[in-house]
Design a protein around this motif. Sequence first.
Motif, short mmCIF file in Angstrom:
data_model
loop_
_atom_site.label_atom_id
_atom_site.label_comp_id
_atom_site.label_asym_id
_atom_site.label_seq_id
_atom_site.Cartn_x
_atom_site.Cartn_y
_atom_site.Cartn_z
N PHE A 479 0.74 -1.14 -0.17
CA PHE A 479 -0.13 -0.18 -0.10
C PHE A 479 0.99 1.24 0.00
CE2 PHE A 479 -2.17 3.47 2.55
CZ PHE A 479 -3.09 3.59 1.75
N ILE A 480 2.06 1.26 1.00
CA ILE A 480 2.65 2.63 0.99
C ILE A 480 3.72 2.80 -0.23
CG2 ILE A 480 4.66 3.69 2.36
CD1 ILE A 480 3.29 2.40 4.88
N TYR A 481 4.21 1.56 -0.81
CA TYR A 481 5.26 1.78 -1.61
C TYR A 481 4.49 1.43 -2.96
CZ TYR A 481 8.57 1.77 2.14
OH TYR A 481 9.22 2.28 3.41
N GLY A 482 3.38 0.81 -3.30
CA GLY A 482 2.74 0.41 -4.56
C GLY A 482 1.48 0.92 -4.44
N ASN A 483 0.68 0.11 -5.08
CA ASN A 483 -0.73 0.42 -5.56
C ASN A 483 -1.64 -0.53 -4.99
OD1 ASN A 483 0.05 2.51 -7.37
ND2 ASN A 483 0.73 0.92 -8.71
N GLY A 484 -1.31 -1.07 -3.84
CA GLY A 484 -2.17 -2.04 -3.18
C GLY A 484 -2.97 -1.55 -2.09
N PRO A 485 -4.09 -2.10 -1.97
CA PRO A 485 -5.14 -1.73 -1.06
C PRO A 485 -4.73 -1.40 0.32
CG PRO A 485 -5.66 -3.88 -1.59
CD PRO A 485 -4.34 -3.71 -2.32
N ASN A 486 -5.25 -0.50 0.95
CA ASN A 486 -5.06 -0.25 2.30
C ASN A 486 -5.62 -1.73 3.25
OD1 ASN A 486 -4.78 0.48 5.43
ND2 ASN A 486 -5.22 2.57 4.55
N PRO A 487 -4.54 -2.07 3.82
CA PRO A 487 -4.98 -3.50 4.54
C PRO A 487 -6.23 -3.21 5.75
CG PRO A 487 -2.94 -2.74 5.27
CD PRO A 487 -3.15 -2.12 4.18
N PHE A 488 -6.33 -1.93 6.07
CA PHE A 488 -7.43 -1.74 7.08
C PHE A 488 -8.86 -1.11 6.02
CE2 PHE A 488 -3.54 -1.74 9.41
CZ PHE A 488 -3.95 -2.30 10.49
N GLY A 489 -8.76 -1.27 5.15
CA GLY A 489 -10.08 -1.11 4.40
C GLY A 489 -10.20 0.33 4.06
N GLN A 490 -11.17 0.75 2.99
CA GLN A 490 -11.30 1.89 2.39
C GLN A 490 -11.82 3.08 3.26
OE1 GLN A 490 -10.29 2.22 -0.74
NE2 GLN A 490 -9.65 0.13 -0.51
N GLU A 491 -11.88 4.28 3.07
CA GLU A 491 -12.10 5.39 3.84
C GLU A 491 -13.61 5.24 4.44
OE1 GLU A 491 -12.21 10.39 3.63
OE2 GLU A 491 -11.26 9.28 2.13
#
Length: 521
Positions: A479-491
């Motif tokens: 998530f931080i370095y690429g384009n993966g989803p946030n492991p804690f979900g969307q906003e």
Amino acid sequence: MTSPPRDQPGSLVRLPAELLIAILSQLPNRDLKCLRLTCGLLRDRAHLRIDRVFISANSRNVEVFRAIADHEKFRMNVTEVIWDDSRLQNWEPEDPELDDDWDDDLGGYPEWFERICEANAEEMGGRALDEGDPVGDIAREKQLEAQLPYKASWDYYQKLMQQQDEVLASGADIDAFRYGLERFPSLIRITITPATHGFLFSPLYQTPMIRSFPVGFNYPIPRTWPTIEHDEPKAHLWNNEGPGDEQMKNQWRGFRSITRILAQELHHNISEFVVDVHRFNTGLNCHIFDQPNEEYNNFVKILQRPGFRHLHLSLLVGGLEHQNWVSYRNGYLQLALTEAKDLEYMSLHTNAIRDPSGSRIDRFSGGPIEDFIPLRTIFPIDKWPRLQHLGLSGFMVMQADMMSLLSELPSTLKSIDLSFLQFLDTGGHYRGLLCEMRDTLDWRYRPVDERPKITLRVDLFDQRRPGRSIWLSRAAEEFIYGNGPNPFGQENDTYPHRVRKAAGIETDEFNPAYQLPNNGR
């Protein structure tokens, strides 16, 4: 296929030397010992790798420790001493006739011993049902099937207790440790832990003592440091001189002995000091850092040594919330850490638990805002220009304060551990922290091999097994370095602290083979 004649080498020894060495380097010492017995060539090539030794209040551990220290070859490669600071306990009451838990009618062993052994087996069965390590579960099940009769286990346990009493009375383990400081020229790390015995048939370390246990030996797993696995053990004041205070302090006998010896001895190369509870609900008594005392002063002397570079502490902080977090706020912990001028690795873990009241309503609350402690009250970041790793685990934090600390870490940083954090009320959450790390730090724009490695673990939702957690390191980096989803979900997801289903891997501190996909349970 027929085997080669005994006077002809097998296929293994006919391999090129480089390949044979590579294969041998992957084998544990147990297999190397067997190989060394097969032929002269393998005896000369399959060298045992003894880079760490164990010590505790057990005669077998002391015996093996000294044997390695006296071996002119093995002693040269020892880099770490692991002090098992757990001790066996005998719960026999002072007056058995007045205590229902002591019943000779069971067949020569107390009722409490049987109950503990039954609980051990139940715990082992529960962990096996999770099916994360089928091979290991089969091995443990075979041990359980071969379980000794309670009378035999009790008799063996009594022998271990007698040996322990003799070592404690003579100080043989302390004398052996002093001897090891002289005999291990490569020794740089001291590790102290109360978690060595792990769980039934699943120890953290296979010490000589544990390896010598008979097959199927079930016994009360020792902890010694204050721990209540489903409650919160309290840290008692350290400088009181009332009755029983010395006994209370000696729960941490290993820490007290080691720090005293290292502070006194000038000729050693210890540059790494580790106190690790491996996620058990315990730790080193935080009140050691309330004010200067013998243990505090000895600890500071260790940190002051030139070249001291690696520190991992696990602190017991139970009850500190009712004392305005005095062990953090008074500044003595920070003063001690400031003395480590050459520090490269710093990791601090506490047993602060989320929602100690047990209320499901507050499941995702780290506590009231009044508990806020600025991280700079503890971590003198500006005094560590060589810092390569920073670990915070089990802390109550504010997202803004956490980001402020991260933004000032030196460019030497290579890794960060942000596990089991608890965000105070209105103080942010993991989802927001990862978003800020991605959007405001320059880490993602650095060359790939210069980006700090991120370790991130969180508790299972029901926290049902000690040592179990969800490993989110890869998901956080993606998530931080690429384009993966946030492991804690969307906003717009309801719970910003809850791990997204299918994100991360469920792991076990006491069983590296255990791995399960996170299914949100």
